[in-house]
Design an enzyme around this catalytic site. Structure first.
Site, PDB file in Angstrom:
ATOM      1  N   GLU A  18      -5.213  -8.449   0.556  1.00  0.00           N
ATOM      2  CA  GLU A  18      -5.911  -8.112   1.894  1.00  0.00           C
ATOM      3  C   GLU A  18      -7.652  -7.906   1.692  1.00  0.00           C
ATOM      4  O   GLU A  18      -7.805  -7.137   0.682  1.00  0.00           O
ATOM      5  CB  GLU A  18      -5.150  -6.904   2.428  1.00  0.00           C
ATOM      6  N   GLU A  71       0.842  -1.249   0.013  1.00  0.00           N
ATOM      7  CA  GLU A  71      -0.070   0.175  -0.002  1.00  0.00           C
ATOM      8  C   GLU A  71       0.771   1.359  -0.162  1.00  0.00           C
ATOM      9  O   GLU A  71       0.853   2.200   0.847  1.00  0.00           O
ATOM     10  CB  GLU A  71      -0.875   0.060   1.302  1.00  0.00           C
TER      11      GLU A  71
END
Length: 449
Positions: free
Chosen positions: A352, A169
């Site tokens: 995720e 991320e």
């Protein structure tokens, strides 16, 4: 509880769960580990909601075999963990710390012995503090240091790790860590944080080359994506949506796939040198997709420093984080990726996907979390629908195996399939753990346990 049979997935579909080092390991001052930006941030008053730190977290460093047993009992085929850069290079430079590598060596071997593929993330936000002191990701040198670190880890684990993820991320790390200061290192640069984007992507590209030189294992990056819902019907609202789309979803994807930076995002062209974009666009084997929720966007108020304003997306159930539970957003997002990037899009894995709820043991000692079961059921069905739409999705990782230390929220948010009593470190599988175990078994034609 869902009553319909679980969707079926292709043979070889990867079933996994994810964690990150600082959120679970603890042992921050053991075996030569150095200080990370999150150690510094968490120990700064007022930075974390409940005043806690990750000093102990889930004590995974000492209990990893107990956690590997939980993975084996769950029936997953893969475990995504992150390597703590300060354990390998306490100062962010120099030779590897043998004790740090030894820990991950043991973890990888124990996973393989349990029939679980190791999936290693090299950077999940825990930059060694000495590198931050030298400029952090604002400094080009950090990209070079990251590649050297990747080489050290791959030299030790490259024969056994089944999938490498360079960065986790990078958009979130840039925006919250360097843009708004809500995360470590706590800088508030807004759009002056652009060099952080470029240097993370450059570090990714240099790390891909380092990994390719050491291992035949596939290489990926894990990006956070959020489908943009434009809240309003004016040209200004639509322009705000396009600006946010470019920043959140395209800034860290267009360059990876050879398109360069999206128009309007290259705030500081001077940081991009000849050859950088080619390095960033080195082919990857998998695009990791982290998905939690869509984002509502509308035109900003007059005088706003941002070209958009974020607003709640209504009409969905909410998690304890007040995020909308929107499985349709995952199907939408996967379709957007396929439609936007076409044949340039590599195979996708959901690296995720999860939800926070206020899970507590009941009078019977069990932890019942029907909301999480509904969440997972809905999102798995969204993945199945995306497969039917023609998107090449090859895996799904739940965030997270354990309740853990949730960054600036401390211990106030629980994402785990397994409840953790932070005072005793007792692990209690929740009802969602049993549901996922049975769902995975059903996709393999195994009887429920």
């Amino acid at each position: 509880m869902p009553t319909a049979p679980p969707p079926q997935f292709p043979a070889g579909f990867r079933w996994g769960v994810s964690t990150s080092a600082y959120q679970i390991e603890g042992a921050v001052a053991e075996d030569g580990r150095g200080t990370s930006i999150w150690d510094t941030f968490a120990h700064s008053p007022g930075r974390v909601a409940d005043g806690s730190t990750g000093d102990v977290a889930c004590d995974h460093y000492h209990r990893h075999r107990e956690d590997v047993a939980l993975l084996a009992g769950l029936g997953v085929t893969a475990y995504r963990f992150s390597v703590a850069w300060p354990r390998i290079q306490p100062a962010g430079t120099g030779p590897a710390n043998p004790a740090g590598l030894d820990f991950y060596d043991r973890l990888v071997d124990d996973l393989l012995a349990a029939g679980v593929d190791p999936v290693a993330t090299l950077y999940h936000w825990d930059l060694p503090q000495p590198l931050e002191d030298a400029g952090g990701w604002l400094a080009r040198d950090t990209a070079e240091r990251f590649a050297a670190y990747a080489d050290l880890v791959a030299a030790r684990l490259g024969d056994r790790v089944k999938l490498w993820i360079t960065l986790n991320e990078p958009f979130v790390h840039m925006s919250l860590g360097y843009g708004t200061g809500e995360h470590a290192p706590g800088r508030t640069l807004l759009f002056d944080a652009f060099p952080v984007a470029h240097h993370q992507l450059l570090g990714h590209g240099l790390a891909v080359a380092a990994l390719r030189a050491r291992t035949a294992g596939p290489v990926a990056i894990a990006n956070n994506y959020s489908p943009v819902r434009v809240l309003g019907d004016t040209d200004a609202d639509r322009a705000a949506g396009a600006a946010y789309e470019a920043l959140h979803n395209r800034l860290f994807t267009d360059p990876l796939l050879g398109r360069g930076y999206p128009d309007g995002t290259l705030a500081d062209p001077s940081v991009v040198r000849d050859g950088d974009l080619a390095t960033i666009a080195a082919p990857i084997d998998v695009l990791g997709v982290n998905y939690y929720n869509p984002t509502g966007v509308r035109a900003p108020a007059e005088g706003s420093p941002l070209p958009f304003e974020l607003a709640p997306v209504e009409g969905y159930p909410r998690t304890a984080f007040d995020w909308p539970v929107a499985p349709d957003g995952l199907r939408e997002l996967l379709g957007w990726l396929r439609g936007t990037y076409g044949d340039a899009l590599p195979p996708v894995e959901i690296t995720e996907s999860g939800c926070a709820y206020d899970d507590r043991p009941g009078p019977d000692g069990r932890v019942h979390d029907p909301e999480r079961i509904a969440y997972l059921d809905g999102h798995l069905r969204a993945v199945r629908a995306a497969l039917d739409d023609g998107v090449d999705v090859r895996g799904y990782f739940v965030w997270s195996l354990l309740d853990n230390w949730e960054w600036a929220e401390g211990f106030t948010k629980r994402f785990g399939l397994v409840h953790v009593d932070y005072a005793t470190q007792a692990r209690t599988p929740k009802s969602s753990y049993a549901w996922l175990r049975d769902t995975i078994a059903a996709t393999r034609g195994e009887p429920a346990r």
